[in-house]
Motif scaffolding. Sequence first.
Motif, PDB file in Angstrom:
ATOM      1  N   LEU A  45    -130.461  78.092   7.281  1.00 35.86           N
ATOM      2  CA  LEU A  45    -130.990  77.302   6.162  1.00 35.86           C
ATOM      3  C   LEU A  45    -129.945  77.033   5.080  1.00 35.86           C
ATOM      4  N   ASN A  46    -129.864  75.777   4.678  1.00 31.65           N
ATOM      5  CA  ASN A  46    -128.996  75.338   3.582  1.00 31.65           C
ATOM      6  C   ASN A  46    -129.643  75.747   2.252  1.00 31.65           C
ATOM      7  N   ARG A  47    -128.969  76.613   1.522  1.00 33.31           N
ATOM      8  CA  ARG A  47    -129.534  77.160   0.290  1.00 33.31           C
ATOM      9  C   ARG A  47    -129.869  76.063  -0.734  1.00 33.31           C
ATOM     10  N   ASN A  48    -129.029  75.035  -0.780  1.00 34.83           N
ATOM     11  CA  ASN A  48    -129.268  73.976  -1.769  1.00 34.83           C
ATOM     12  C   ASN A  48    -130.587  73.243  -1.566  1.00 34.83           C
ATOM     13  N   VAL A  49    -131.040  73.200  -0.317  1.00 29.53           N
ATOM     14  CA  VAL A  49    -132.331  72.564  -0.063  1.00 29.53           C
ATOM     15  C   VAL A  49    -133.422  73.300  -0.851  1.00 29.53           C
ATOM     16  N   VAL A  50    -133.322  74.619  -0.855  1.00 33.09           N
ATOM     17  CA  VAL A  50    -134.324  75.432  -1.559  1.00 33.09           C
ATOM     18  C   VAL A  50    -134.167  75.258  -3.073  1.00 33.09           C
ATOM     19  N   VAL A  51    -132.909  75.196  -3.525  1.00 32.70           N
ATOM     20  CA  VAL A  51    -132.677  74.979  -4.959  1.00 32.70           C
ATOM     21  C   VAL A  51    -133.319  73.651  -5.391  1.00 32.70           C
ATOM     22  N   TYR A  52    -133.077  72.593  -4.615  1.00 27.63           N
ATOM     23  CA  TYR A  52    -133.632  71.279  -4.962  1.00 27.63           C
ATOM     24  C   TYR A  52    -135.159  71.310  -4.954  1.00 27.63           C
ATOM     25  N   ALA A  53    -135.719  71.986  -3.939  1.00 20.65           N
ATOM     26  CA  ALA A  53    -137.184  72.069  -3.853  1.00 20.65           C
ATOM     27  C   ALA A  53    -137.731  72.759  -5.100  1.00 20.65           C
ATOM     28  N   CYS A  54    -137.061  73.833  -5.512  1.00 22.44           N
ATOM     29  CA  CYS A  54    -137.528  74.570  -6.702  1.00 22.44           C
ATOM     30  C   CYS A  54    -137.347  73.740  -7.968  1.00 22.44           C
ATOM     31  N   MET A  55    -136.277  72.945  -8.025  1.00 21.30           N
ATOM     32  CA  MET A  55    -136.089  72.076  -9.192  1.00 21.30           C
ATOM     33  C   MET A  55    -137.264  71.108  -9.323  1.00 21.30           C
ATOM     34  N   LEU A  56    -137.653  70.510  -8.210  1.00 18.19           N
ATOM     35  CA  LEU A  56    -138.783  69.572  -8.276  1.00 18.19           C
ATOM     36  C   LEU A  56    -140.063  70.316  -8.645  1.00 18.19           C
ATOM     37  N   ALA A  57    -140.256  71.496  -8.033  1.00 16.59           N
ATOM     38  CA  ALA A  57    -141.452  72.284  -8.337  1.00 16.59           C
ATOM     39  C   ALA A  57    -141.519  72.590  -9.838  1.00 16.59           C
ATOM     40  N   MET A  58    -140.380  72.925 -10.428  1.00 17.20           N
ATOM     41  CA  MET A  58    -140.366  73.207 -11.873  1.00 17.20           C
ATOM     42  C   MET A  58    -140.663  71.950 -12.669  1.00 17.20           C
ATOM     43  N   ALA A  59    -140.078  70.834 -12.229  1.00 21.50           N
ATOM     44  CA  ALA A  59    -140.260  69.579 -12.968  1.00 21.50           C
ATOM     45  C   ALA A  59    -141.727  69.155 -12.995  1.00 21.50           C
ATOM     46  N   VAL A  60    -142.478  69.467 -11.932  1.00 23.74           N
ATOM     47  CA  VAL A  60    -143.896  69.067 -11.900  1.00 23.74           C
ATOM     48  C   VAL A  60    -144.799  70.232 -12.285  1.00 23.74           C
ATOM     49  N   ARG A  61    -144.193  71.309 -12.738  1.00 24.48           N
ATOM     50  CA  ARG A  61    -144.906  72.524 -13.140  1.00 24.48           C
ATOM     51  C   ARG A  61    -145.843  73.038 -12.054  1.00 24.48           C
ATOM     52  N   GLY A  62    -145.290  73.098 -10.855  1.00 25.86           N
ATOM     53  CA  GLY A  62    -146.046  73.663  -9.746  1.00 25.86           C
ATOM     54  C   GLY A  62    -145.860  75.165  -9.693  1.00 25.86           C
ATOM     55  N   GLU A  63    -146.449  75.750  -8.675  1.00 28.87           N
ATOM     56  CA  GLU A  63    -146.347  77.193  -8.534  1.00 28.87           C
ATOM     57  C   GLU A  63    -145.448  77.491  -7.338  1.00 28.87           C
ATOM     58  N   ILE A  64    -144.242  77.963  -7.622  1.00 29.94           N
ATOM     59  CA  ILE A  64    -143.281  78.216  -6.554  1.00 29.94           C
ATOM     60  C   ILE A  64    -143.689  79.466  -5.784  1.00 29.94           C
ATOM     61  N   SER A  65    -143.712  79.359  -4.457  1.00 33.73           N
ATOM     62  CA  SER A  65    -144.036  80.536  -3.642  1.00 33.73           C
ATOM     63  C   SER A  65    -142.765  81.369  -3.500  1.00 33.73           C
ATOM     64  N   ARG A  66    -142.810  82.599  -3.951  1.00 37.81           N
ATOM     65  CA  ARG A  66    -141.626  83.438  -3.815  1.00 37.81           C
ATOM     66  C   ARG A  66    -141.353  83.749  -2.350  1.00 37.81           C
ATOM     67  N   ARG A  67    -142.383  83.680  -1.527  1.00 37.63           N
ATOM     68  CA  ARG A  67    -142.207  83.803  -0.078  1.00 37.63           C
ATOM     69  C   ARG A  67    -142.918  82.642   0.596  1.00 37.63           C
ATOM     70  N   SER A  68    -142.175  81.899   1.403  1.00 35.83           N
ATOM     71  CA  SER A  68    -142.829  80.838   2.167  1.00 35.83           C
ATOM     72  C   SER A  68    -142.294  80.857   3.594  1.00 35.83           C
ATOM     73  N   VAL A  69    -142.959  80.124   4.449  1.00 38.05           N
ATOM     74  CA  VAL A  69    -142.697  80.261   5.878  1.00 38.05           C
ATOM     75  C   VAL A  69    -142.426  78.902   6.520  1.00 38.05           C
ATOM     76  N   PHE A  70    -141.388  78.850   7.351  1.00 38.07           N
ATOM     77  CA  PHE A  70    -141.135  77.633   8.118  1.00 38.07           C
ATOM     78  C   PHE A  70    -142.008  77.630   9.364  1.00 38.07           C
ATOM     79  N   ALA A  71    -142.399  76.424   9.765  1.00 35.71           N
ATOM     80  CA  ALA A  71    -143.284  76.316  10.922  1.00 35.71           C
ATOM     81  C   ALA A  71    -142.766  75.224  11.845  1.00 35.71           C
ATOM     82  N   ARG A  72    -143.089  75.366  13.107  1.00 38.16           N
ATOM     83  CA  ARG A  72    -142.749  74.300  14.052  1.00 38.16           C
ATOM     84  C   ARG A  72    -143.905  73.317  14.146  1.00 38.16           C
ATOM     85  N   LYS A  73    -143.582  72.067  13.973  1.00 35.87           N
ATOM     86  CA  LYS A  73    -144.567  71.007  14.139  1.00 35.87           C
ATOM     87  C   LYS A  73    -144.197  70.340  15.462  1.00 35.87           C
TER      88      LYS A  73
END
Length: 478
Positions: free
Chosen positions: A51-79
């Motif tokens: 996993l590219n760490r910056n992807v997570v940083v960017y995701a958290c930046m957007l989550a903060m910008a929209v005042r969402g609730e960041i999951s301290r633990r989340s899970v990748f899934a196969r679709k």
Amino acid sequence: MEYEAVIGLEVHAQLKTQTKTFCGCATTFAREPNINVCPVCIGMPGVLPVLNRNVVVYACMLAMAVRGEISRRSVFARKNYFYPDLPKGYQISQYELPVNRGGMIHIQLDGADRDIRLNRIHIEEDAGKLMHNQDGTSYVDFNRSGIPLLEIVSEPDLSTPDEAIAYLKKLRTILLYLGVCDGNMEEGSLRCDANVSVRPRGEARLGVKTELKNMNSFRFIHKALDYEIQRQTEVLGRGGTISQETRLWDESSGTTRSMRSKEEAHDYRYFPEPDLLTLEVSDDLLEEARRGVPELPDAKAGRFTAEYGLPAYDAEVLTASRDLAGYFETVVGSFDRPKAVSNWIMSEMLRFIKDIDTEVKDFRVTPDRTAKLLGLIDDGTISGKIAKGVYEQMVSTGKEPDALIKELGLEQISSESSLREVIAPILEQNRKEVGQYKAGKEKLFGFFVGQVMKATAGKANPSVVNDLLKKMLREEKT
Ligand code: ADP
Ligand code: ZN
Ligand code: MG
């Protein structure tokens, strides 16, 4: 019966990381197909994603910008699904535990404020691209395969196409402010699927929805929603039922058509991705994300009205992009008349930016030159009208305003003695009008001003002309 529409949007934003989600391949535009590829992103057997760490940083930046609730633990899934642009046979995404839940996007429409709730934001990887040839053959380009995406899912809180567009524009602006996505809809770096249903007005339950795809501009999304709302309303109005399905927007006919029904819907058989650990968001990472979130459009617009005394409309226009807002503030830094700066930017600068199809950051007239020009109007060197012409020259030649004014001999004439020399012969040549004016026909004053302006090619200082003309006319004998 009266019907109302319900709309929920699923947006895919391509992230501007340097490398892909799970490998080191570049995400930059490639002129040739299959340049930015490696065994991981073309799904060779036995490879492992990292996993590219910056992807997570960017995701958290957007989550903060929209005042969402960041999951301290989340899970990748196969679709899981089969398609030639997906060589692994599955897309790595997030399902039950996304990186962010909730959040809001604030929109303003016709003076009314609304907060549109978000359901979730999750991380996933993009698929490749099929290229279909005239002769019926198809090729696959994997340059896009594995590029990171954020999927931003709204609650069904939108009720008109206009609201949907306001929401999308706001989301796009936020992504651009954050610098995590380039927001280009035509090129597919921002994509939107629109879910829409209609129900009798006042009914609490949601109607059956259809999902609209294949719209790559705000205009198409608006048109597709308009069409689909009307179609569903007509079906229900004549006692029919809506079937849950995915529909494609067809721009040439201006209609949507069924692509697949609910029965044909994919069963993705999601399961946790066994090759990746649970995604844990550390304090460090959160801190890094926080540092990456700049002042956002709403906050900036609020500050512009409070700090600079600008009308809400000006503040909104000026904060439409971070670059434009920055430009405004730099000009105000050296020419401290915010409303004059705002007027100039909105009526002159933005027009040129649009006409020559450029960006604020590439615009030839730098903020300090704009400040200089406004200063020259302010101190009476040139009139506002002449300034517009000078500005046009600044845009086309890239020259400094004072140099241009000298070169073109455009300095405003403010000296009384020079203007006397202009006015005296005008009064001499228009004896009849002078007589009428003195006899009480005061509206002839404008005629004299016009003559002076004509004689000086617009360069006479209007307020000096006004005072001086009055004085000289008073002195005239009849
Ligand atoms: P699905 O299971 O089809 O993916 P979801 O419940 O996950 O549906 O919702 C997907 C998107 O559709 C969300 O943006 C949601 O707000 C929207 N949505 C859900 N139900 C409706 C509805 N009845 N009418 C309009 N939009 C809806
Ligand atoms: Zn790769
Ligand atoms: Mg869903």
